[in-house]
Design an enzyme around this catalytic site. Structure first.
Site, PDB file in Angstrom:
ATOM      1  N   HIS A  72       0.858  -1.187   0.000  1.00  0.00           N
ATOM      2  CA  HIS A  72       0.000   0.000   0.000  1.00  0.00           C
ATOM      3  C   HIS A  72       0.893   1.235   0.000  1.00  0.00           C
ATOM      4  O   HIS A  72       1.734   1.400   0.868  1.00  0.00           O
ATOM      5  CB  HIS A  72      -0.917   0.008   1.235  1.00  0.00           C
ATOM      6  CG  HIS A  72      -2.060  -0.950   1.112  1.00  0.00           C
ATOM      7  ND1 HIS A  72      -3.321  -0.691   1.582  1.00  0.00           N
ATOM      8  CD2 HIS A  72      -2.143  -2.184   0.553  1.00  0.00           C
ATOM      9  CE1 HIS A  72      -4.127  -1.703   1.324  1.00  0.00           C
ATOM     10  NE2 HIS A  72      -3.435  -2.634   0.709  1.00  0.00           N
ATOM     11  N   TYR A 201      -8.792   5.667   7.481  1.00  0.00           N
ATOM     12  CA  TYR A 201      -8.901   6.055   8.886  1.00  0.00           C
ATOM     13  C   TYR A 201      -9.932   7.181   8.935  1.00  0.00           C
ATOM     14  O   TYR A 201      -9.676   8.280   8.445  1.00  0.00           O
ATOM     15  CB  TYR A 201      -7.553   6.552   9.412  1.00  0.00           C
ATOM     16  CG  TYR A 201      -6.531   5.448   9.631  1.00  0.00           C
ATOM     17  CD1 TYR A 201      -5.836   4.889   8.559  1.00  0.00           C
ATOM     18  CD2 TYR A 201      -6.256   4.965  10.913  1.00  0.00           C
ATOM     19  CE1 TYR A 201      -4.903   3.872   8.763  1.00  0.00           C
ATOM     20  CE2 TYR A 201      -5.325   3.954  11.122  1.00  0.00           C
ATOM     21  CZ  TYR A 201      -4.650   3.419  10.040  1.00  0.00           C
ATOM     22  OH  TYR A 201      -3.733   2.418  10.242  1.00  0.00           O
ATOM     23  N   PRO A 292      -3.646   0.742  18.927  1.00  0.00           N
ATOM     24  CA  PRO A 292      -3.388   0.209  17.585  1.00  0.00           C
ATOM     25  C   PRO A 292      -3.507   1.213  16.441  1.00  0.00           C
ATOM     26  O   PRO A 292      -3.179   0.874  15.305  1.00  0.00           O
ATOM     27  CB  PRO A 292      -4.445  -0.895  17.431  1.00  0.00           C
ATOM     28  CG  PRO A 292      -5.532  -0.525  18.371  1.00  0.00           C
ATOM     29  CD  PRO A 292      -4.874   0.189  19.509  1.00  0.00           C
ATOM     30  N   LYS A 296       1.617   0.191  15.059  1.00  0.00           N
ATOM     31  CA  LYS A 296       3.040   0.141  15.419  1.00  0.00           C
ATOM     32  C   LYS A 296       3.443  -1.092  16.245  1.00  0.00           C
ATOM     33  O   LYS A 296       4.630  -1.413  16.337  1.00  0.00           O
ATOM     34  CB  LYS A 296       3.412   1.403  16.220  1.00  0.00           C
ATOM     35  CG  LYS A 296       3.609   2.631  15.356  1.00  0.00           C
ATOM     36  CD  LYS A 296       4.967   2.631  14.688  1.00  0.00           C
ATOM     37  CE  LYS A 296       5.053   3.530  13.492  1.00  0.00           C
ATOM     38  NZ  LYS A 296       4.695   2.900  12.215  1.00  0.00           N
ATOM     39  N   TYR A 384       4.340   6.481   9.874  1.00  0.00           N
ATOM     40  CA  TYR A 384       3.505   5.308   9.577  1.00  0.00           C
ATOM     41  C   TYR A 384       4.310   4.239   8.840  1.00  0.00           C
ATOM     42  O   TYR A 384       4.197   3.043   9.142  1.00  0.00           O
ATOM     43  CB  TYR A 384       2.300   5.735   8.742  1.00  0.00           C
ATOM     44  CG  TYR A 384       1.195   4.700   8.672  1.00  0.00           C
ATOM     45  CD1 TYR A 384       0.103   4.747   9.536  1.00  0.00           C
ATOM     46  CD2 TYR A 384       1.232   3.669   7.730  1.00  0.00           C
ATOM     47  CE1 TYR A 384      -0.910   3.800   9.476  1.00  0.00           C
ATOM     48  CE2 TYR A 384       0.224   2.720   7.666  1.00  0.00           C
ATOM     49  CZ  TYR A 384      -0.839   2.796   8.534  1.00  0.00           C
ATOM     50  OH  TYR A 384      -1.846   1.849   8.469  1.00  0.00           O
TER      51      TYR A 384
HETATM   52  P1  FAD Z   1       3.029 -11.284  21.556  1.00  0.00           P
HETATM   53  O1  FAD Z   1       2.619 -11.362  20.151  1.00  0.00           O
HETATM   54  O2  FAD Z   1       1.991 -10.990  22.573  1.00  0.00           O
HETATM   55  O3  FAD Z   1       3.727 -12.668  21.882  1.00  0.00           O
HETATM   56  C1  FAD Z   1       4.026 -13.070  23.208  1.00  0.00           C
HETATM   57  C2  FAD Z   1       4.027 -14.570  23.287  1.00  0.00           C
HETATM   58  O4  FAD Z   1       4.409 -14.939  24.611  1.00  0.00           O
HETATM   59  C3  FAD Z   1       2.656 -15.162  23.056  1.00  0.00           C
HETATM   60  O5  FAD Z   1       2.724 -16.203  22.107  1.00  0.00           O
HETATM   61  C4  FAD Z   1       2.235 -15.655  24.432  1.00  0.00           C
HETATM   62  O6  FAD Z   1       1.422 -16.817  24.377  1.00  0.00           O
HETATM   63  C5  FAD Z   1       3.562 -15.960  25.067  1.00  0.00           C
HETATM   64  N1  FAD Z   1       3.537 -15.910  26.533  1.00  0.00           N
HETATM   65  C6  FAD Z   1       2.771 -15.121  27.333  1.00  0.00           C
HETATM   66  N2  FAD Z   1       3.033 -15.376  28.623  1.00  0.00           N
HETATM   67  C7  FAD Z   1       3.980 -16.327  28.643  1.00  0.00           C
HETATM   68  C8  FAD Z   1       4.676 -17.006  29.693  1.00  0.00           C
HETATM   69  N3  FAD Z   1       4.427 -16.734  30.976  1.00  0.00           N
HETATM   70  N4  FAD Z   1       5.602 -17.929  29.351  1.00  0.00           N
HETATM   71  C9  FAD Z   1       5.864 -18.205  28.042  1.00  0.00           C
HETATM   72  N5  FAD Z   1       5.230 -17.606  27.016  1.00  0.00           N
HETATM   73  C10 FAD Z   1       4.311 -16.680  27.318  1.00  0.00           C
HETATM   74  N6  FAD Z   1      -0.932  -4.237  16.746  1.00  0.00           N
HETATM   75  C11 FAD Z   1      -1.139  -3.545  15.635  1.00  0.00           C
HETATM   76  O7  FAD Z   1      -0.193  -2.915  15.162  1.00  0.00           O
HETATM   77  N7  FAD Z   1      -2.380  -3.564  15.026  1.00  0.00           N
HETATM   78  C12 FAD Z   1      -3.422  -4.308  15.522  1.00  0.00           C
HETATM   79  O8  FAD Z   1      -4.511  -4.347  14.955  1.00  0.00           O
HETATM   80  C13 FAD Z   1      -3.226  -5.037  16.681  1.00  0.00           C
HETATM   81  N8  FAD Z   1      -4.229  -5.793  17.209  1.00  0.00           N
HETATM   82  C14 FAD Z   1      -4.014  -6.455  18.364  1.00  0.00           C
HETATM   83  C15 FAD Z   1      -5.036  -7.206  18.920  1.00  0.00           C
HETATM   84  C16 FAD Z   1      -4.854  -7.891  20.123  1.00  0.00           C
HETATM   85  C17 FAD Z   1      -5.982  -8.688  20.724  1.00  0.00           C
HETATM   86  C18 FAD Z   1      -3.584  -7.818  20.773  1.00  0.00           C
HETATM   87  C19 FAD Z   1      -3.355  -8.525  22.084  1.00  0.00           C
HETATM   88  C20 FAD Z   1      -2.563  -7.083  20.191  1.00  0.00           C
HETATM   89  C21 FAD Z   1      -2.759  -6.397  18.997  1.00  0.00           C
HETATM   90  N9  FAD Z   1      -1.738  -5.665  18.380  1.00  0.00           N
HETATM   91  C22 FAD Z   1      -1.955  -4.973  17.267  1.00  0.00           C
HETATM   92  C23 FAD Z   1      -0.411  -5.599  18.925  1.00  0.00           C
HETATM   93  C24 FAD Z   1       0.527  -6.594  18.236  1.00  0.00           C
HETATM   94  O9  FAD Z   1      -0.182  -7.761  17.931  1.00  0.00           O
HETATM   95  C25 FAD Z   1       1.651  -6.821  19.216  1.00  0.00           C
HETATM   96  O10 FAD Z   1       2.338  -5.599  19.371  1.00  0.00           O
HETATM   97  C26 FAD Z   1       2.632  -7.916  18.807  1.00  0.00           C
HETATM   98  O11 FAD Z   1       1.994  -9.169  18.841  1.00  0.00           O
HETATM   99  C27 FAD Z   1       3.833  -7.905  19.752  1.00  0.00           C
HETATM  100  O12 FAD Z   1       4.596  -9.058  19.562  1.00  0.00           O
HETATM  101  P2  FAD Z   1       5.342  -9.709  20.796  1.00  0.00           P
HETATM  102  O13 FAD Z   1       6.096 -10.862  20.235  1.00  0.00           O
HETATM  103  O14 FAD Z   1       6.060  -8.696  21.557  1.00  0.00           O
HETATM  104  O15 FAD Z   1       4.191 -10.211  21.784  1.00  0.00           O
HETATM  105  C1  DHB Z   2      -4.937  -2.978  11.024  1.00  0.00           C
HETATM  106  C2  DHB Z   2      -4.716  -2.751  12.355  1.00  0.00           C
HETATM  107  C3  DHB Z   2      -4.290  -1.514  12.765  1.00  0.00           C
HETATM  108  O1  DHB Z   2      -4.060  -1.276  14.065  1.00  0.00           O
HETATM  109  C4  DHB Z   2      -4.115  -0.481  11.863  1.00  0.00           C
HETATM  110  O2  DHB Z   2      -3.732   0.739  12.296  1.00  0.00           O
HETATM  111  C5  DHB Z   2      -4.330  -0.717  10.525  1.00  0.00           C
HETATM  112  C6  DHB Z   2      -4.744  -1.970  10.109  1.00  0.00           C
HETATM  113  C7  DHB Z   2      -5.392  -4.308  10.580  1.00  0.00           C
HETATM  114  O3  DHB Z   2      -5.613  -5.163  11.436  1.00  0.00           O
HETATM  115  O4  DHB Z   2      -5.539  -4.517   9.369  1.00  0.00           O
END
Ligand code: FAD
Ligand code: DHB
Length: 391
Positions: A72, A201, A292, A296, A384
């Site tokens: 995009h 948005y 979100p 980021k 962005y």
């Molecule tokens: P995570 O992806 O959370 O991974 C952490 C891992 O650690 C998981 O697999 C978990 O099961 C594991 N874990 C937890 N506790 C333990 C433990 N005690 N021992 C061992 N393992 C453990 N970001 C966006 O930019 N746009 C979005 O639309 C968006 N939607 C989201 C929706 C939801 C419901 C959530 C929760 C987050 C969302 N995010 C979004 C944020 C984005 O998904 C996260 O920033 C990203 O997943 C971060 O990656 P991470 O590896 O740091 O953590």
């Molecule tokens: C999506 C999620 C976001 O937080 C965003 O800013 C744009 C797109 C998505 O899930 O597609």
């Protein structure tokens, strides 16, 4: 058991870290509480920064994102019933990719397992010990009930916002910066064709809405809601009426279809500093959460891990702890820039339930400034699509 780097959590941060370390010949073990299937099915983020895709490609896990994801070159900011395009490609020469987080995770898990990586799924009772000693331990119970003590040189806490790693840092040794928002996002996945070529948005007096996409037949839509909203209580008709009302104007309407997944996402800003305690290093959501709106979260996790992997590589190659010692300061500079951007996008586009007519008019003034000026649009486009990673 023993390994050099013990990684808690097989999310984007933990899996990418193990891949980067393996490239430098550094062995690691990942300890994860969930099953592989649960990780690969959880619907989360969708937008990958230019640099995130470049990192995936560089380390051999970007083929599917490039082939099946969509580039995009801009987004639309919609307000007062009219769309205003922010042209990333022209403003900053970069783009973003729409490719779902769970597909990034599938690609990373497949690549790591094919390379013989040690990932322990479905672990219980995960706890960290002796992180200020030179032999920190990850204690856990395997899926079959076997108790394991994993002795490491270094522990990477990549266990997300609900993990245990950051709570291992005593209260007196860390500062928590925290902000909640008086709204959440109601997210749906729908079977329908795209309604627009790029993400929208939308600011409206009924609140924010976001039109995103997944595939030519599956769309991802969000709208601002009460953080305690019960998603199950909404009929499909009511959801469509709310979404249509928020994006209306200029003859635009959303292509509708069956809603097959729904949920409410809370919104908060959080930073834990420092991102290090002894031989424990936090990366990704374990150290910080952003609302979100700026897309980021996943991208910040990738940036943290690039900095941490380089620091660990330098430590093992030279014995110097200089880059490990500066990790928290270096990573948190980007974290705070992203915190500001995510807060700014959120506050510019969402309706504050306790706000006034003044606030709405001020937001419209701000949106006019951003979309009506090259300087304003360029800041949004730079942030962005993602700043270069600084080491
Ligand atoms: P995570 O992806 O959370 O991974 C952490 C891992 O650690 C998981 O697999 C978990 O099961 C594991 N874990 C937890 N506790 C333990 C433990 N005690 N021992 C061992 N393992 C453990 N970001 C966006 O930019 N746009 C979005 O639309 C968006 N939607 C989201 C929706 C939801 C419901 C959530 C929760 C987050 C969302 N995010 C979004 C944020 C984005 O998904 C996260 O920033 C990203 O997943 C971060 O990656 P991470 O590896 O740091 O953590
Ligand atoms: C999506 C999620 C976001 O937080 C965003 O800013 C744009 C797109 C998505 O899930 O597609």
């Amino acid at each position: 058991m023993r390994t050099r780097v013990g990684i808690v959590g097989a999310g984007p941060a933990g899996l990418l870290l193990s891949l980067l370390l393996a490239e430098h010949g550094i062995d690691s073990v990942i300890v994860e509480t969930r099953s592989r299937a649960a990780i690969e099915e959880t619907i989360r983020a969708g937008v990958l920064e230019h640099g995130t895709v470049e990192t995936l490609r560089q380390y051999g896990v970007g083929d599917r994102a490039l082939a099946e994801g969509a580039r995009h070159d801009g987004i639309e900011l919609r307000f007062g019933g009219q769309g205003h395009r922010i042209d990333f490609a022209n403003l900053v020469g970069r783009s973003v990719w729409l490719y779902p987080q769970h597909d990034v995770l599938k690609d990373l898990i497949a690549a790591r397992l094919a390379a013989g990586a040690d990932i322990r799924f479905e672990c219980g009772d995960v706890a960290l010990r002796d992180v200020t000693s030179d032999r920190p331990v990850i204690a856990f119970t395997e899926a079959d009930g076997t108790a394991v003590e994993l002795e490491c040189d270094v522990v990477a806490g990549c266990d997300g916002s609900a993990g245990i790693s950051r709570h291992t840092i005593p209260d007196a040794a860390r500062t928590d910066y925290f902000r909640t928002y008086p709204f959440g996002w109601f997210g749906v996945l729908v079977e329908a064709p795209p309604s627009a070529p790029e993400l929208i948005y939308a600011h409206s007096e009924r609140g924010f809405a976001l039109v995103s996409t997944r595939t030519p037949t599956v769309q991802r839509l969000y709208f601002q809601c009460d953080p305690d909203e019960d998603a199950a209580a909404w009929s499909d008709d009511r959801i469509w009426a709310e979404l249509q009302a928020r994006v209306a104007g200029d003859g635009f309407s959303l292509a509708e279809g069956p809603i097959f997944q729904r949920g409410v996402i809370p919104m908060r800003s959080y930073v834990c500093e420092p991102m290090r305690y002894g031989r424990l290093f936090l990366a990704g959501d374990a150290a910080h959460t952003v609302p979100p709106t700026g897309a980021k979260g996943l991208n910040l996790a990738v940036a943290d891990v690039l900095v941490l992997a380089r620091a660990l590589d330098s430590y093992y190659a030279t014995g110097s702890t200089a880059l490990l010692d500066s990790y928290s300061d270096v990573a948190s500079r980007r974290v705070w820039r992203a915190q500001h951007f995510s807060w700014w996008m959120t506050s510019m586009l969402h309706t504050d339930p306790a706000g006034s007519a003044f606030d709405v008019r001020r937001q419209l003034g701000e949106l006019e400034s951003v979309t009506g000026s090259t300087a304003g649009s360029t800041y949004l486009a730079e942030a962005y699509t993602g700043w270069p990673v600084e080491f």
